[in-house]
Structures are given as structure tokens and as C-alpha cells.
Design an enzyme around this catalytic site. Structure first.
Site, short mmCIF file in Angstrom:
data_model
loop_
_atom_site.label_atom_id
_atom_site.label_comp_id
_atom_site.label_asym_id
_atom_site.label_seq_id
_atom_site.Cartn_x
_atom_site.Cartn_y
_atom_site.Cartn_z
N TYR A 139 0.82 -1.22 0.00
CA TYR A 139 0.00 0.00 0.00
C TYR A 139 0.86 1.27 0.00
CZ TYR A 139 -4.04 -2.93 1.22
OH TYR A 139 -5.03 -3.87 1.24
N LYS A 190 2.92 -15.29 2.52
CA LYS A 190 2.82 -16.02 1.25
C LYS A 190 4.24 -16.38 0.84
CE LYS A 190 0.31 -17.40 -2.33
NZ LYS A 190 -0.63 -18.53 -2.25
N ASP A 222 -3.64 -17.84 1.75
CA ASP A 222 -4.80 -18.47 1.11
C ASP A 222 -5.40 -19.52 2.03
OD1 ASP A 222 -2.33 -19.65 0.69
OD2 ASP A 222 -2.83 -20.49 -1.26
N ASP A 246 -5.61 -6.52 5.99
CA ASP A 246 -6.78 -5.76 5.57
C ASP A 246 -7.91 -6.74 5.22
OD1 ASP A 246 -8.48 -3.86 4.54
OD2 ASP A 246 -7.24 -3.31 2.84
N ASP A 250 -11.30 -8.07 7.86
CA ASP A 250 -12.70 -7.90 7.47
C ASP A 250 -13.42 -9.24 7.41
OD1 ASP A 250 -12.64 -5.18 7.36
OD2 ASP A 250 -13.29 -5.01 5.28
#
Ligand code: NAD
Length: 356
Positions: A139, A190, A222, A246, A250
Site C-alpha cells: 500500500y 505467502k 490463502d 486488511d 474484514d
């Protein structure tokens, strides 16, 4: 005496924050000494002073030990130029105060299992904490942009990037949080594909040597996304980077099904923090004494635990919230047949009355 800034903001912010303040004041009678000072933020500050984060509010935020934040924003501010928009206040506070660690618990109270879209046996008793790095990763990484692509057309590109220092400090937050809970930390990355994640895993593992009492595991993102739906109760604390966090935070919040119940914290390197509900300013119900104040009240509990060193008081507040739910008291968002519907103010009063 600890100093707290109360930044209530817009929409339901002032209503729910008033109830969190009432709970903190009730604790003062039990020996928790706090000096609380209010300041304008967001749209309310823009209306009053033409700036969503006035200098006086920023100065106060820098001086205090912790910040209790309501919510900012509303449709009346949507047409303002970006620097004047209410959410700029939150972004600037995070930047100016160096709030790099975001803590989001997702807890399912036994009485609220029906609010989740998952089967009750999967989520009943769920209590997971996601620690998300907030100021690095893809980001913010440079270079980034949109440029002409080789062979024609355009290409977009971003840079995923973490320094060892950034990984060490967020890992420490994860280990320390796990120590306050059931001493299990799952680091999500990852590493099978990304260089950044390989370094992440190496550094988190090295930091883990300093916390031999915390059981460290690693999981690919994942798989973590799947496991959160399949068996979320296997997790205690999850630590992860900005983008993975992020998405996973959620996902985890939706396991609980109740946006009005979920608190959050953003911490700096010295555990100073900004505490706020995860929900927004809910303009559709603002000013109606209808909002659920429990996310704000539970944010105050997190503040007691993570910034003020008042663990016992935090537990008292959390137990009081559990007690009012067990008594069948609900705000409109969680009301169902057989429960008693309360307004924002009355729910706050019920929590104060339930404090042991
Ligand atoms: P929202 O979270 O404000 O509301 C989404 C839905 O949840 C609404 O139906 C609302 O009534 C309900 N809801 C939210 N909080 C509740 C509570 N405590 N009790 C009962 N119901 C509740 O999200 P939105 O509608 O997308 O955004 C509204 C405004 O809030 C926008 O201006 C947005 O930019 C802002 N916002 C601010 C923050 C923040 O201050 N950190 C976060 C998200 C959104």
C-alpha cells in the site's frame, strides 16, 4: 494519572463515545484514575474550524497516553476537496503518531451466535485477535504507478516491501498480545511465492526465540482465509502484513455478524494507541439513540489493556458487556424475539450497572 483524548467525531460517534466515557468514569470510582479531555475531529471539526484535524486536536493527541475515537464522515462532507474530508483526520493521526500496529479482535458472545452467517457450533465462543501492520507493504511501497507497457497498452505496478525493522516491531506486538491471551501466535504470509514474505517468515521466526512461552506457527494467506471459515476457533492471535491483514480482518469481523460490537486499536512503538469501533458514523441512525455503543465501550476496554496497563479494569468492562448480553439486553441492530430492546444511552447505563 493517565491522560486520554476523547475525539467523538461525527454521526453516531458522539452518542456511542459518551457511553464509553460513562463506563470509564464509573471505573474511576473503583480507583482507575483518568484525566479525559474532549476535542473536535472530522466533519464536526471542519464545521467548527474549517479543518478536520485542527492543530489544537493534534497537539492534544500527541500529549495524551491514549485516544478514544468515535467515528468520522457523513454524506454532507462527501463533496469536500480531499484534504478537508473527515477521514483525513484519521489518516493524519495514524501518520503523525506513528500508529503502525492495528489490533482487531473478533469475538462471538454465546448469546449472539445467531448473528453470524456461519453455523453456531463453528463460531460460538470464537475469540481471535488479528494484528495487522498498518504503515508498510504494497500500500505504501515505491515505486508504483501506471506506465506504458512493453508491447503496447499500459501496465499498473506496485511494490510489496518490508524492512527487517518493520517486521520485528509488528512481530513483537503479536507476541506480546499473545502473552496477554492464550499464548499462540500464527504468522500469516505467502512465503511460497513472495520474497517479502520469505524475509517476513525468517524474521518472525527469529523474534520468536525471544518469546519461548508463545507457540509460533506459520500459515499461507490463502489457507488462512479458508481456515477462518472452516475452523476459526483454532486461532488465538494472527500477525500479518498490511494487505493480507486488511482482507483477513474484514473476513474475521464478518464471522461475528455484528458490526456494532467490534472494537479496534492502533498502536505506536510505545503502546500509545488510538481506540475506535470498526464501524463508521452510521448517518442513517445518527441522533436517534439507536446505535449500539458496545463497540465503543469495548474499545475503551482495549485501551485499558493495551495502553493504560489496567488489565483488571479491562476484564471488568468486558465481563459487564457479557453480562448485559446474558440478561437479554440488545440495541436495535441485534434485537430478536425474546430479548429486550434498549437505546444507546440505556445500553450504556446497563453496562455501568453491570460493572462488578
Ligand atoms: P457504517 O459502519 O457507518 O454503517 C454501515 C451499516 O451499519 C449502517 O446500516 C449502520 O446503521 C450500521 N451500523 C454501524 N455502526 C452501528 C452501530 N454502532 N450500531 C448499530 N448499527 C450500526 O458504514 P458506512 O455507511 O459505509 O459509512 C458511513 C460513514 O462513515 C461514511 O462517511 C464513511 O466514510 C464513514 N466511515 C468512518 C469510519 C471511521 O471513522 N473509522 C469507518 C468506516 C466508515
Amino acid at each position: 494519572m493517565k491522560k486520554i483524548a476523547i475525539l467523538a467525531g461525527d454521526g453516531v460517534g458522539p452518542e456511542i463515545t459518551a457511553q464509553a466515557v460513562a463506563v470509564l468514569e464509573a471505573l474511576e470510582h473503583g480507583g482507575v484514575k483518568l484525566a479525559m479531555q474532549e476535542a473536535p475531529v472530522g466533519g464536526a471539526a471542519y464545521d467548527a474550524a474549517g479543518d478536520p484535524l485542527p492543530e489544537s486536536t493534534l497537539k492534544l493527541a500527541k500529549e495524551v497516553d491514549a485516544i478514544l475515537f468515535g467515528s468520522v464522515g457523513g454524506p454532507q462532507y462527501d463533496a469536500l476537496p480531499r484534504p478537508k474530508r473527515p477521514e483525513q483526520a484519521l489518516l493524519r493521526l495514524r501518520k503523525e503518531l506513528g500508529l503502525f500496529a492495528n489490533l482487531r479482535p473478533a469475538t462471538v458472545h454465546p448469546q449472539l451466535v445467531n448473528a453470524s452467517t456461519l453455523r453456531p457450533e463453528v463460531v460460538s465462543g470464537l475469540d481471535v485477535l488479528i494484528v495487522r501492520e498498518l504503515t508498510g507493504d504494497i500500500y505504501f511501497g515505491q515505486p508504483r504507478g501506471i506506465r506504458p507497457a512493453e508491447g503496447g497498452g499500459r501496465e499498473g505496478f506496485d511494490t510489496m516491501r518490508y524492512t527487517e525493522h518493520e517486521i520485528v516491531r509488528i512481530a513483537r506486538v503479536g507476541f506480546l498480545a499473545a502473552r496477554k491471551r492464550s499464548r499462540r501466535l500464527c504468522s500469516v504470509d505467502k512465503a511460497n511465492v513472495l520474497e517479502t514474505s520469505q524475509l517476513w517468515r525468517e524474521v518472525v521466526t527469529a523474534v520468536g526465540k525471544e518469546y519461548p512461552d508463545v507457540a509460533l506457527t506459520h500459515m499461507y494467506v490463502d489457507n488462512a482465509a479458508m481456515q477462518l471459515l472452516r475452523d476459526p476457533k483454532q486461532f488465538d492471535v494472527i500477525v500479518t502484513g498490511n494487505m493480507f491483514g486488511d482482507i483477513l480482518s474484514d473476513e474475521a469481523s464478518m464471522l461475528t455478524g455484528s458490526i456494532g460490537m467490534l472494537p479496534s486499536a492502533s498502536l505506536d512503538e510505545r503502546s500509545k494507541g488510538l481506540y475506535e469501533p470498526i464501524h463508521g458514523s452510521a448517518p442513517d441512525i445518527a441522533g436517534k439513540n439507536a446505535a449500539n455503543p458496545l463497540a465503543a465501550i469495548l474499545s475503551a476496554a482495549m485501551m485499558l489493556r493495551y495502553s493504560l496497563g489496567e488489565d483488571a479494569a479491562a476484564v471488568r468492562v468486558e465481563r459487564a458487556v457479557a453480562k448485559v448480553l446474558a440478561q437479554g439486553l440488545r440495541t436495535a441492530d441485534l434485537h430478536e424475539p425474546g430479548t429486550t430492546r434498549l437505546g444507546t444511552r440505556e445500553m450504556g447505563e446497563a453496562v455501568v450497572a453491570a460493572l462488578e
